[in-house]
Scaffold this motif. Structure first.
Motif, short mmCIF file in Angstrom:
data_model
loop_
_atom_site.label_atom_id
_atom_site.label_comp_id
_atom_site.label_asym_id
_atom_site.label_seq_id
_atom_site.Cartn_x
_atom_site.Cartn_y
_atom_site.Cartn_z
N THR A 1 1.67 -12.70 -4.54
CA THR A 1 2.09 -11.37 -4.97
C THR A 1 3.22 -10.88 -4.09
O THR A 1 3.10 -10.90 -2.86
CB THR A 1 0.93 -10.37 -4.90
OG1 THR A 1 -0.16 -10.84 -5.70
CG2 THR A 1 1.37 -9.01 -5.42
N ILE A 2 4.30 -10.44 -4.72
CA ILE A 2 5.42 -9.88 -3.98
C ILE A 2 5.35 -8.37 -4.06
O ILE A 2 4.97 -7.80 -5.08
CB ILE A 2 6.78 -10.41 -4.52
CG1 ILE A 2 7.92 -9.98 -3.60
CG2 ILE A 2 7.00 -9.96 -5.95
CD1 ILE A 2 9.26 -10.64 -3.95
N SER A 3 5.72 -7.72 -2.96
CA SER A 3 5.75 -6.27 -2.94
C SER A 3 6.77 -5.84 -1.89
O SER A 3 7.27 -6.67 -1.11
CB SER A 3 4.37 -5.70 -2.60
OG SER A 3 3.95 -6.11 -1.31
N ARG A 4 7.08 -4.55 -1.87
CA ARG A 4 8.02 -4.05 -0.87
C ARG A 4 7.66 -2.65 -0.45
O ARG A 4 7.04 -1.89 -1.22
CB ARG A 4 9.45 -4.12 -1.40
CG ARG A 4 9.78 -3.16 -2.52
CD ARG A 4 11.15 -3.47 -3.12
NE ARG A 4 12.22 -3.31 -2.14
CZ ARG A 4 13.41 -3.92 -2.25
NH1 ARG A 4 13.66 -4.72 -3.27
NH2 ARG A 4 14.34 -3.73 -1.34
N ASP A 5 8.06 -2.31 0.76
CA ASP A 5 7.90 -0.97 1.29
C ASP A 5 9.28 -0.55 1.80
O ASP A 5 9.69 -0.93 2.90
CB ASP A 5 6.87 -0.97 2.42
CG ASP A 5 6.58 0.43 2.95
OD1 ASP A 5 7.40 1.34 2.71
OD2 ASP A 5 5.56 0.61 3.61
N ASN A 6 10.00 0.19 0.99
CA ASN A 6 11.37 0.55 1.36
C ASN A 6 11.42 1.49 2.56
O ASN A 6 12.41 1.52 3.28
CB ASN A 6 12.09 1.17 0.16
CG ASN A 6 12.47 0.13 -0.86
OD1 ASN A 6 12.61 -1.06 -0.55
ND2 ASN A 6 12.66 0.56 -2.10
N ALA A 7 10.35 2.24 2.78
CA ALA A 7 10.31 3.10 3.97
C ALA A 7 10.30 2.27 5.25
O ALA A 7 10.75 2.73 6.30
CB ALA A 7 9.09 4.01 3.91
N LYS A 8 9.78 1.04 5.14
CA LYS A 8 9.72 0.15 6.30
C LYS A 8 10.78 -0.95 6.22
O LYS A 8 10.80 -1.84 7.07
CB LYS A 8 8.33 -0.49 6.40
CG LYS A 8 7.21 0.50 6.66
CD LYS A 8 5.87 -0.20 6.80
CE LYS A 8 4.77 0.81 7.12
NZ LYS A 8 3.44 0.15 7.24
N ASN A 9 11.62 -0.90 5.20
CA ASN A 9 12.66 -1.93 5.02
C ASN A 9 12.07 -3.33 5.03
O ASN A 9 12.63 -4.25 5.64
CB ASN A 9 13.74 -1.82 6.10
CG ASN A 9 14.70 -0.69 5.86
OD1 ASN A 9 14.69 -0.06 4.80
ND2 ASN A 9 15.54 -0.41 6.83
N THR A 10 10.96 -3.50 4.35
CA THR A 10 10.24 -4.77 4.41
C THR A 10 9.76 -5.19 3.03
O THR A 10 9.31 -4.35 2.24
CB THR A 10 9.05 -4.68 5.37
OG1 THR A 10 9.51 -4.29 6.67
CG2 THR A 10 8.33 -6.02 5.49
N VAL A 11 9.88 -6.48 2.77
CA VAL A 11 9.34 -7.10 1.56
C VAL A 11 8.25 -8.07 1.99
O VAL A 11 8.38 -8.75 3.02
CB VAL A 11 10.43 -7.82 0.77
CG1 VAL A 11 9.83 -8.58 -0.41
CG2 VAL A 11 11.46 -6.83 0.28
N TYR A 12 7.19 -8.14 1.20
CA TYR A 12 6.04 -8.97 1.55
C TYR A 12 5.80 -10.03 0.48
O TYR A 12 6.12 -9.84 -0.69
CB TYR A 12 4.79 -8.11 1.69
CG TYR A 12 4.91 -6.98 2.68
CD1 TYR A 12 5.21 -5.69 2.26
CD2 TYR A 12 4.75 -7.21 4.05
CE1 TYR A 12 5.34 -4.65 3.16
CE2 TYR A 12 4.87 -6.17 4.96
CZ TYR A 12 5.17 -4.90 4.51
OH TYR A 12 5.29 -3.88 5.42
N LEU A 13 5.19 -11.11 0.90
CA LEU A 13 4.69 -12.12 -0.03
C LEU A 13 3.27 -12.44 0.39
O LEU A 13 3.04 -13.09 1.42
CB LEU A 13 5.55 -13.38 -0.02
CG LEU A 13 5.14 -14.44 -1.04
CD1 LEU A 13 5.43 -13.93 -2.46
CD2 LEU A 13 5.86 -15.76 -0.80
N GLN A 14 2.32 -11.92 -0.36
CA GLN A 14 0.91 -12.21 -0.11
C GLN A 14 0.56 -13.52 -0.81
O GLN A 14 0.73 -13.62 -2.02
CB GLN A 14 0.02 -11.08 -0.63
CG GLN A 14 -1.46 -11.32 -0.44
CD GLN A 14 -1.87 -11.35 1.02
OE1 GLN A 14 -1.45 -10.51 1.81
NE2 GLN A 14 -2.70 -12.33 1.39
N MET A 15 0.08 -14.48 -0.04
CA MET A 15 -0.21 -15.80 -0.58
C MET A 15 -1.70 -16.08 -0.40
O MET A 15 -2.19 -16.15 0.73
CB MET A 15 0.62 -16.86 0.14
CG MET A 15 2.12 -16.57 0.12
SD MET A 15 3.11 -17.91 0.80
CE MET A 15 2.54 -17.92 2.49
#
Length: 126
Positions: A69-83
Motif C-alpha cells: 500500500t502506498i500513501s503519503r503525508d504531505n505535512a511530513k514531506n514523506t511517502v510510504y510503502l507498506q509491504m
C-alpha cells in the motif's frame, strides 16, 4: 529541485512486513506525483506503486496488489510503502521517484519521473 531519501529497508522473513519511507526536501513536496520502483539483480527496474500529489489517487502493480500500500503525508514531506506478506521474489532495491505535476496524475513509467532517491535494499528470506 527535490531531494529524495529512502529508508526502512532490511532483511525480513517471508510473510513478514516492512514499511519504506521516502523523505523529500528542497521544495514543496505536495505538488509532486510520487512512485515506488524496484530492481532485482539482473532485472530491469519495475514499477511497484504510485500516488498522486494529493494522495487521493493510487495505483499498485498487479504483482503486489493486496500486499503493498502506498500513501503519503504531505505535512511530513514523506511517502510510504507498506509491504505485507512479503515473498522472496520481492527482494530488490526499492527506489522512490517524484515529478512535479499539476494534475492528479498517476505515473507508472520510470522515464516519466524527474527525481530519484538512492534506493534501499529489501531482502526477503524463505
Amino acid at each position: 529541485q527535490v531531494q529524495l531519501v529512502e529508508s526502512g529497508g532490511g532483511l525480513v522473513q517471508a510473510g513478514g512486513s516492512l514499511r519504506l519511507s521516502c523523505a523529500a526536501s528542497g521544495r514543496t513536496f505536495s505538488s509532486y506525483a510520487t512512485g515506488w520502483f524496484r530492481q532485482a539483480p539482473g532485472k530491469e527496474r519495475e514499477f511497484v506503486a504510485a500516488v498522486s500529489w494529493s494522495g487521493g489517487f493510487t495505483y499498485t502493480a498487479e504483482s503486489v496488489k493486496g500486499r503493498f500500500t502506498i500513501s503519503r503525508d504531505n505535512a511530513k514531506n514523506t511517502v510510504y510503502l507498506q509491504m505485507n506478506s512479503l515473498k522472496p521474489e520481492d527482494t530488490a532495491v526499492y527506489y522512490c521517484a517524484a515529478k512535479e505535476i499539476a494534475a492528479h496524475s498517476i505515473l507508472t513509467q520510470a522515464n516519466e519521473y524527474d527525481y530519484w532517491g538512492q534506493g534501499t535494499q529489501v531482502t526477503v528470506s524463505s
